[in-house]
Design an enzyme around this catalytic site. Structure first.
Site, PDB file in Angstrom:
ATOM      1  N   HIS A 112      67.844  14.837  48.253  1.00 37.62           N
ATOM      2  CA  HIS A 112      66.657  14.016  48.008  1.00 37.62           C
ATOM      3  C   HIS A 112      66.290  13.138  49.212  1.00 37.62           C
ATOM      4  CE1 HIS A 112      64.342  12.129  44.420  1.00 37.62           C
ATOM      5  NE2 HIS A 112      63.641  12.021  45.508  1.00 37.62           N
ATOM      6  N   TYR A 124      64.771  11.543  38.770  1.00 37.63           N
ATOM      7  CA  TYR A 124      63.597  11.407  37.902  1.00 37.63           C
ATOM      8  C   TYR A 124      64.005  11.346  36.428  1.00 37.63           C
ATOM      9  CZ  TYR A 124      61.075  13.119  42.068  1.00 37.63           C
ATOM     10  OH  TYR A 124      60.579  13.311  43.338  1.00 37.63           O
TER      11      TYR A 124
HETATM   12  N1  LIG Z   1      60.956  13.777  47.711  1.00 40.41           N
HETATM   13  C1  LIG Z   1      60.574  12.538  47.512  1.00 40.41           C
HETATM   14  O1  LIG Z   1      61.186  11.590  48.021  1.00 40.41           O
HETATM   15  C2  LIG Z   1      59.379  12.264  46.679  1.00 40.41           C
HETATM   16  C3  LIG Z   1      58.773  10.996  46.687  1.00 40.41           C
HETATM   17  C4  LIG Z   1      57.626  10.802  45.907  1.00 40.41           C
HETATM   18  C5  LIG Z   1      57.124  11.849  45.147  1.00 40.41           C
HETATM   19  N2  LIG Z   1      57.763  13.080  45.132  1.00 40.41           N
HETATM   20  C6  LIG Z   1      57.228  14.233  44.353  1.00 40.41           C
HETATM   21  O2  LIG Z   1      55.853  14.408  44.667  1.00 40.41           O
HETATM   22  C7  LIG Z   1      55.098  14.390  43.455  1.00 40.41           C
HETATM   23  C8  LIG Z   1      53.694  13.884  43.674  1.00 40.41           C
HETATM   24  O3  LIG Z   1      53.714  12.619  44.289  1.00 40.41           O
HETATM   25  P1  LIG Z   1      53.065  11.310  43.638  1.00 40.41           P
HETATM   26  O4  LIG Z   1      53.052  11.437  42.175  1.00 40.41           O
HETATM   27  O5  LIG Z   1      53.738  10.161  44.273  1.00 40.41           O
HETATM   28  O6  LIG Z   1      51.583  11.292  44.241  1.00 40.41           O
HETATM   29  P2  LIG Z   1      50.235  12.154  44.087  1.00 40.41           P
HETATM   30  O7  LIG Z   1      50.496  13.459  43.423  1.00 40.41           O
HETATM   31  O8  LIG Z   1      49.614  12.123  45.434  1.00 40.41           O
HETATM   32  O9  LIG Z   1      49.352  11.232  43.144  1.00 40.41           O
HETATM   33  C9  LIG Z   1      49.587  11.104  41.784  1.00 40.41           C
HETATM   34  C10 LIG Z   1      48.560  10.123  41.222  1.00 40.41           C
HETATM   35  O10 LIG Z   1      47.247  10.657  41.387  1.00 40.41           O
HETATM   36  C11 LIG Z   1      46.598  10.747  40.123  1.00 40.41           C
HETATM   37  N3  LIG Z   1      45.842  12.008  40.151  1.00 40.41           N
HETATM   38  C12 LIG Z   1      46.337  13.261  40.090  1.00 40.41           C
HETATM   39  N4  LIG Z   1      45.364  14.176  40.181  1.00 40.41           N
HETATM   40  C13 LIG Z   1      44.206  13.488  40.321  1.00 40.41           C
HETATM   41  C14 LIG Z   1      42.842  13.875  40.448  1.00 40.41           C
HETATM   42  N5  LIG Z   1      42.493  15.158  40.472  1.00 40.41           N
HETATM   43  N6  LIG Z   1      41.902  12.890  40.561  1.00 40.41           N
HETATM   44  C15 LIG Z   1      42.251  11.586  40.532  1.00 40.41           C
HETATM   45  N7  LIG Z   1      43.541  11.161  40.419  1.00 40.41           N
HETATM   46  C16 LIG Z   1      44.499  12.104  40.303  1.00 40.41           C
HETATM   47  C17 LIG Z   1      47.696  10.725  39.075  1.00 40.41           C
HETATM   48  O11 LIG Z   1      47.274  10.076  37.888  1.00 40.41           O
HETATM   49  P3  LIG Z   1      47.346  10.782  36.419  1.00 40.41           P
HETATM   50  O12 LIG Z   1      48.755  11.233  36.192  1.00 40.41           O
HETATM   51  O13 LIG Z   1      46.900   9.688  35.502  1.00 40.41           O
HETATM   52  O14 LIG Z   1      46.360  11.930  36.484  1.00 40.41           O
HETATM   53  C18 LIG Z   1      48.761   9.861  39.762  1.00 40.41           C
HETATM   54  O15 LIG Z   1      48.490   8.482  39.568  1.00 40.41           O
HETATM   55  C19 LIG Z   1      55.953  13.523  42.516  1.00 40.41           C
HETATM   56  O16 LIG Z   1      55.588  13.715  41.168  1.00 40.41           O
HETATM   57  C20 LIG Z   1      57.325  14.049  42.833  1.00 40.41           C
HETATM   58  O17 LIG Z   1      57.551  15.293  42.211  1.00 40.41           O
HETATM   59  C21 LIG Z   1      58.863  13.288  45.906  1.00 40.41           C
END
Ligand SMILES: NC(=O)c1ccc[n+]([C@@H]2O[C@H](COP(=O)([O-])OP(=O)(O)OC[C@H]3O[C@@H](n4cnc5c(N)ncnc54)[C@H](OP(=O)(O)O)[C@@H]3O)[C@@H](O)[C@H]2O)c1
Length: 281
Positions: free
Chosen positions: A111, A49
């Protein structure tokens, strides 16, 4: 204040965490600070990241300015696939620690298994050694299948404390969650809302939101807690960060949980999320 999940190594994790991809730079620093100020005590980072610097600085500044004890904040980061050899894994873990500027990494995970490269067993041996050396307090994995888990447990005799997997209402991972329960591994959920394809307008989510007078996002995050998965929602916006954390004053009943779980579908994975097919994302 959130509750805690007890890990198989005796340490614990807050029941919800803050995702930090793709937060970087000063804007990223501010987002992690507002998340900590709002009450998040589990912060998810990764070498890939490219934000360990601002995540670590936000934690250090928060602890200093708020007087919060260090042990209340759980920082996790992830070893990238290019560092899967044993010595490279040791060097990578130490470099992460230096970049973070903390006294230890609370949870260090692999990861992706990157099965085509086939070095995740060496990487796991490296993480076991980093735990021995005190660089990491707990060690875990991410995107491991049941077979990958069996392979490293058989080789090292050490069961990961956590496996962070893609998990949301369109992809409920029933078999992996059952395997985690059998092995005593905590389930963390990435893209817990479903990222861009979040099911905010699905009837099962909308009706539960109306019933409990909460938002669709809060319903989905509460659903994770009913499944005993630790969601890691990301938001750059302070008001959504607070909203996503505010899921402990209501509960979903079995029928609501089942209706949301019934949204799962065979092709429900987000693009690129299959660890058997894809190398690290
Ligand atoms: N281990 C892995 O391989 C892997 C892969 C992917 C992700 N991750 C981790 O998981 C975390 C979360 O995953 P993600 O970011 O892919 O998906 P997520 O948390 O499911 O969704 C994030 C999206 O939802 C929006 N959002 C957040 N809260 C909201 C709400 N209350 N209402 C409406 N929209 C909302 C955010 O926009 P805004 O920011 O504009 O609010 C962003 O566009 C990542 O940040 C990372 O730390 C790990």
């Amino acid at each position: 204040m959130t509750e805690h999940v007890i890990l198989n190594d005796g340490h614990s994790l807050p029941e919800i965490g803050f995702g930090t991809y793709p937060l970087r730079g000063e804007e990223g620093y501010r987002a992690v600070r507002t998340a900590l100020d709002a009450g998040y005590r589990l912060i998810d980072s990764a070498v890939n990241y490219e934000n360990e610097d601002i995540v670590g600085r936000a934690i250090v500044d928060f602890l200093k300015e708020s007087g919060t004890p260090r042990d209340e904040v759980v920082l996790q980061t992830k070893l990238p696939g290019r560092h899967h050899e044993f010595e490279a894994a040791l060097a990578s873990g130490k470099e992460s620690l230096a970049t973070l500027g903390l006294d230890r990494i609370d949870v260090l995970m692999i990861h992706w298994p990157n099965p085509i490269t086939g070095k995740f067993v060496d990487a796991w041996r490296g993480l076991v050694e980093l735990r021995e050396q005190g660089v990491a307090r707990s060690i875990g994995v991410s995107n491991f299948t049941a077979e990958h888990l069996a392979t490293i447990i058989e080789d090292s005799g050490v069961t990961p404390a956590v496996n962070q997997i893609e998990l949301h209402p369109y992809f409920t991972q029933e078999e992996m969650r059952a395997e985690h329960a059998r092995l005593g591994i905590a389930t963390e959920a990435w893209s817990p809302l479903g990222k861009r394809s979040a099911p905010y307008e699905q009837e099962a989510v909308v009706s539960a939101a109306k019933h409990h007078n909460v938002t669709p996002a809060q319903v989905i995050l509460r659903w994770h807690r009913e499944l005993r998965s630790v969601p890691l929602p990301k938001s750059a916006r302070a008001e959504r960060q607070a909203e996503n954390l505010d899921i402990f004053d209501f509960e979903l009943d079995d029928a609501e949980v089942q209706a949301i779980s019934a949204l799962t579908k065979k092709d429900g994975r987000l693009f690129g999320g299959d660890p058997n097919v894809h190398e690290e994302m």
